[in-house]
Design a protein around this motif. Structure first.
Motif, PDB file in Angstrom:
ATOM      1  N   VAL A   1      61.504 106.263 -47.373  1.00 19.38           N
ATOM      2  CA  VAL A   1      60.743 106.135 -48.587  1.00 19.38           C
ATOM      3  C   VAL A   1      61.564 106.398 -49.798  1.00 19.38           C
ATOM      4  CG1 VAL A   1      58.525 106.428 -47.309  1.00 19.38           C
ATOM      5  CG2 VAL A   1      59.594 108.406 -48.533  1.00 19.38           C
ATOM      6  N   GLY A   2      62.363 107.314 -49.890  1.00 13.91           N
ATOM      7  CA  GLY A   2      62.963 107.603 -51.058  1.00 13.91           C
ATOM      8  C   GLY A   2      63.948 106.420 -51.246  1.00 13.91           C
ATOM      9  N   GLN A   3      64.443 105.501 -50.557  1.00 16.61           N
ATOM     10  CA  GLN A   3      65.289 104.315 -50.848  1.00 16.61           C
ATOM     11  C   GLN A   3      64.621 103.271 -51.378  1.00 16.61           C
ATOM     12  OE1 GLN A   3      67.840 106.786 -50.499  1.00 16.61           O
ATOM     13  NE2 GLN A   3      68.950 104.724 -50.509  1.00 16.61           N
ATOM     14  N   TYR A   4      63.178 103.416 -51.361  1.00 19.99           N
ATOM     15  CA  TYR A   4      62.485 102.053 -52.102  1.00 19.99           C
ATOM     16  C   TYR A   4      61.633 102.376 -53.115  1.00 19.99           C
ATOM     17  CZ  TYR A   4      64.129  99.327 -47.928  1.00 19.99           C
ATOM     18  OH  TYR A   4      65.062  98.636 -46.964  1.00 19.99           O
ATOM     19  N   PRO A   5      62.199 102.675 -54.215  1.00 16.93           N
ATOM     20  CA  PRO A   5      61.186 103.110 -55.204  1.00 16.93           C
ATOM     21  C   PRO A   5      60.498 101.998 -55.829  1.00 16.93           C
ATOM     22  CG  PRO A   5      63.467 103.093 -55.832  1.00 16.93           C
ATOM     23  CD  PRO A   5      63.352 102.938 -54.526  1.00 16.93           C
ATOM     24  N   ARG A   6      60.939 100.783 -55.812  1.00 15.58           N
ATOM     25  CA  ARG A   6      60.374  99.545 -56.431  1.00 15.58           C
ATOM     26  C   ARG A   6      59.104  99.351 -55.620  1.00 15.58           C
ATOM     27  NH1 ARG A   6      63.121  93.726 -55.727  1.00 15.58           N
ATOM     28  NH2 ARG A   6      62.766  94.176 -53.488  1.00 15.58           N
ATOM     29  N   PHE A   7      59.074  99.457 -54.244  1.00 15.56           N
ATOM     30  CA  PHE A   7      58.088  99.174 -53.346  1.00 15.56           C
ATOM     31  C   PHE A   7      56.942 100.339 -53.822  1.00 15.56           C
ATOM     32  CE2 PHE A   7      55.576 100.188 -49.605  1.00 15.56           C
ATOM     33  CZ  PHE A   7      55.066  99.124 -49.279  1.00 15.56           C
ATOM     34  N   LEU A   8      57.367 101.597 -53.925  1.00 17.01           N
ATOM     35  CA  LEU A   8      56.340 102.906 -53.926  1.00 17.01           C
ATOM     36  C   LEU A   8      55.621 102.593 -55.505  1.00 17.01           C
ATOM     37  CD1 LEU A   8      58.626 105.784 -52.822  1.00 17.01           C
ATOM     38  CD2 LEU A   8      56.577 104.820 -51.625  1.00 17.01           C
ATOM     39  N   ARG A   9      56.388 102.118 -56.554  1.00 16.17           N
ATOM     40  CA  ARG A   9      55.933 102.081 -57.641  1.00 16.17           C
ATOM     41  C   ARG A   9      54.729 100.890 -57.961  1.00 16.17           C
ATOM     42  NH1 ARG A   9      61.069 102.649 -59.826  1.00 16.17           N
ATOM     43  NH2 ARG A   9      61.270 100.476 -60.029  1.00 16.17           N
ATOM     44  N   ALA A  10      54.904  99.632 -56.965  1.00 14.20           N
ATOM     45  CA  ALA A  10      54.045  98.479 -56.896  1.00 14.20           C
ATOM     46  C   ALA A  10      52.908  98.792 -55.986  1.00 14.20           C
ATOM     47  CB  ALA A  10      54.880  97.338 -56.251  1.00 14.20           C
ATOM     48  N   HIS A  11      52.983  99.893 -55.117  1.00  9.78           N
ATOM     49  CA  HIS A  11      51.779 100.111 -54.109  1.00  9.78           C
ATOM     50  C   HIS A  11      51.388 101.592 -54.019  1.00  9.78           C
ATOM     51  CE1 HIS A  11      54.156  96.415 -52.468  1.00  9.78           C
ATOM     52  NE2 HIS A  11      52.940  96.019 -52.615  1.00  9.78           N
ATOM     53  N   TRP A  12      50.390 101.905 -55.075  1.00 10.12           N
ATOM     54  CA  TRP A  12      49.885 103.156 -55.242  1.00 10.12           C
ATOM     55  C   TRP A  12      49.395 103.753 -54.126  1.00 10.12           C
ATOM     56  CZ3 TRP A  12      50.129 107.477 -57.333  1.00 10.12           C
ATOM     57  CH2 TRP A  12      49.176 108.353 -56.991  1.00 10.12           C
ATOM     58  N   LYS A  13      48.446 103.191 -53.239  1.00  7.12           N
ATOM     59  CA  LYS A  13      47.985 103.941 -52.008  1.00  7.12           C
ATOM     60  C   LYS A  13      49.067 104.159 -51.088  1.00  7.12           C
ATOM     61  CE  LYS A  13      43.182 101.901 -52.208  1.00  7.12           C
ATOM     62  NZ  LYS A  13      41.963 101.049 -51.806  1.00  7.12           N
TER      63      LYS A  13
END
Length: 640
Positions: free
Chosen positions: A97-109
């Motif tokens: 999860v730490g390697q995918y900040p773009r995805f985390l920012r785009a999907h709050w839940k």
């Protein structure tokens, strides 16, 4: 290099056929779940590969792929028995999860689910899991900070508010260093809030726990000061202050809210421990500084200094006057006075570092303040470090940081260090001697710092009203010592700066800019140099030429008069930095001292320039292919 090549290969394969790459990785993950290929090493390798291709897929493909991967990993975590196995799966979840900040920012839940799972891992006492959980949370906070301070769809308040309400439970089982990492992440998040009033409320809420602990100790000490000598008390102080330092560095200027609250007590604690150490030294001598109690007291003092320095490093320009009045002025007496009056073994190098930061953050201080700093810190520290090149290494480096800050931001004050001109000159001479001593140092860092300070000093003085004064009193001293290190094989790494300074010195002294003679008419040797033994009209240019000839002839008797005359002519006539450097290098290689040795350091500047160009081309190459630069390593992405 092997991992870099493997990672790039995976990114290129993903670009060639993202579906095939996804299929292979998910198939491997399925074999971890059905245990046909399960092993900790296989899982670590697979998750590293999954993290490696972050940014190489389109956003929709990445979303579908990552959701599947995380679901599978969570399922695997539930299935596995044994704490060791669960810990390995947990650490891999956090890594991915730490390697995918773009995805985390785009999907709050999804981000919220991941963070809550991370908080669960903070209660897992298996070695390494809590450290990994805190590191991952800090990484997520830095990359997704705005998401935590915004009220998301379907939520009633920002997630940071929820976090702070449950903070005591989240950190209940963490070690002090892990708590400090957690607080740093919270500071990073709170700094992203745009509303000053709400941000200040969040800061107050964040510090509720440490401030309660701090206040309890202070109240107890008000009734019985001996409480402060308790080792547990000192340990608590150090942990609370370290937490403040971490938040100050991540929060920046807004930390002023907390600093105002804790600052008066911090200075009182500093003063109490200073007095206790001084009393112990008076009773037992220098040995008292090596006792466990003295070391613990000094640890608290050092943390106090680090909190202030961490805040000042990020203080906002609009707060300058307030910081000067409420932070800088109150500390001068307890901190500077204690440093000056303490024995060398009891002085904290962090004081020098702090005042260097103060001068830099304030972009210079008034002359009276610089006078106080120089009188309190410069002379006494120079006495500590000039006897040899080994004692007090931290004080040595921070001393020159302080000198560099004064030179850069309060340059005119160096010529006004006392109202009495002879005393002012004596103080200024101490500063110049310190700079000379630095560039003659055999420790590369110290020598380079000394040369950098001297270069900036000469650039500053070139167009100042003090140029004649400096060249009249110090030109010969600086030139002689500079040439001694330039022609000394122990100082080859400083060649670039040495030649730049020499060029400036020679240009200023021979250009006609100076109105006063830089030689002494009372010294027969100087007078002879200035007039070429009576054959020319005395001038600075004639003096410099003949003085250089004498110096080089005496230093290198193996060179002929013609060779020395040629190198002096080239030095004085070269106005281009590269050409000047080339002439000096050619001259040195002719000498016996340099001809037999390794002279690669003389070409260090060219080597560094080639390296910078190589790095630039590499960055361009990486930027052309999405995914080759890992999204997690991109700067400022958390501000999106």
């Amino acid at each position: 290099a092997l991992y870099k090549t493997m990672r790039e290969t995976l990114v290129f394969l993903t670009h060639l056929d993202p579906l095939d790459t996804e299929h292979i990785m998910l198939e491997r993950m399925a074999k971890q779940i059905d245990e046909s290929e399960w092993s900790r090493n296989n899982l670590n390798t697979l998750c590293w590969a999954i993290g490696s291709i972050s940014g190489a897929m389109g956003e929709e493909e990445e979303k579908k792929f990552l959701v599947t991967v995380i679901k599978d990993l969570l399922q695997l975590c539930e299935m596995k028995r044994g704490k060791d196995n669960k810990a390995v799966v947990a650490s891999n979840i956090m890594y991915v999860v730490g390697q995918y900040p773009r995805f985390l920012r785009a999907h709050w839940k999804f981000l919220k689910t991941v963070v809550n799972k991370n908080f669960e891992f903070m209660h897992e006492t298996h070695p390494g899991v809590q450290d990994m959980a805190c590191d991952t949370f800090l990484k997520i906070a830095q990359k997704c900070r705005r998401k935590f301070v915004t009220t998301q769809v379907g939520e009633t308040k920002p997630f940071i508010v929820e976090m702070l309400e449950t903070l005591p439970d989240i950190i209940a089982e963490l070690e002090p260093h892990q708590i400090q990492s957690f607080y740093e992440a919270c500071g990073c998040i709170i700094a992203a809030h745009g509303d000053v009033s709400i941000r200040n409320q969040l800061i107050v809420k964040l510090f509720e726990l440490p401030n309660q602990s701090w206040q309890q100790i202070i109240f107890a000490a008000n009734s019985d000061e001996s409480v402060l000598q308790n080792r547990d008390t000192m340990k608590k102080f150090v942990n609370i202050l370290k937490t403040n330092t971490r938040v100050a560095s991540s929060l920046g200027g807004p930390y002023l809210v907390q600093l105002k609250w804790i600052y008066p007590d911090m200075l009182k604690v500093y003063r109490v421990y200073s007095d206790l150490i001084s009393a112990a030294v008076a009773a037992q001598g220098a040995h008292a500084t090596k006792t466990a109690d003295a070391r613990n007291m000094r640890a608290v003092k050092k943390e106090v200094l680090r909190v202030i320095e961490a805040f000042l490093a990020f203080a906002e320009p609009k707060d300058k006057a307030l910081v000067l009045k409420e932070v800088v002025e109150p500390m001068s007496e307890p901190i500077l006075g204690n440093y000056y009056s303490s024995i060398p073994e009891a002085r904290d190098a962090e004081v020098l570092s702090l005042f260097a930061e103060i001068i830099s953050a304030m972009k210079g201080l008034e002359v009276p303040a610089i006078r106080l700093i120089v009188k309190s810190l410069i002379s006494v520290t120079l006495d500590m470090i000039r006897n040899n090149f080994e004692d007090f290494p931290d004080a040595r480096l921070n001393f020159f940081r302080l000198l560099a800050a004064i030179n850069r931001h309060s340059f005119p004050a160096l010529f006004q260090l006392d109202d009495n001109p002879p005393a002012a000159e004596a103080e200024f001479r101490v500063v110049i001697n310190a700079i000379i001593w630095a560039f003659k140092h055999t420790e590369r860092n110290v020598a380079e710092t000394g040369l950098t300070i001297l270069l900036e000093f000469i650039q500053n003085i070139q167009n100042s009203p003090y140029v004649d004064y400096f060249f009249r009193l110090f030109f010969k001293l600086v030139l002689n010592d500079l040439l001694s290190v330039l022609t000394d094989t122990l100082h080859k790494p400083g060649f670039k700066l040495q030649t730049m300074i020499l060029m400036y010195l020679l240009q200023i002294s021979t250009s006609g800019q100076l109105k006063e003679p830089i030689w002494s008419a009372e010294l027969a040797q100087d007078a002879a140099c200035a007039s070429a033994n009576g054959t020319m009209q005395p001038s600075n240019a004639v003096f410099v030429r003949n003085h250089l000839m004498q110096l080089l002839k005496s230093a290198f008797p193996n060179l002929s008069d013609a060779q020395v005359s040629e190198v002096v002519r080239n030095m004085l006539e070269s106005t281009d930095e590269k050409v000047f450097k080339g002439h000096i290098r050619d001259f040195l290689v002719q000498t016996k001292e340099f001809s037999a040795g390794d002279n690669t350091d003389l070409y260090d500047e060219e080597r560094q320039a080639a390296l910078v160009e190589q790095q630039r081309l590499e960055q361009e190459r990486l930027a052309r292919t999405p995914g080759l630069v890992a999204p997690a390593s991109l700067p400022d992405s958390g501000l999106q």
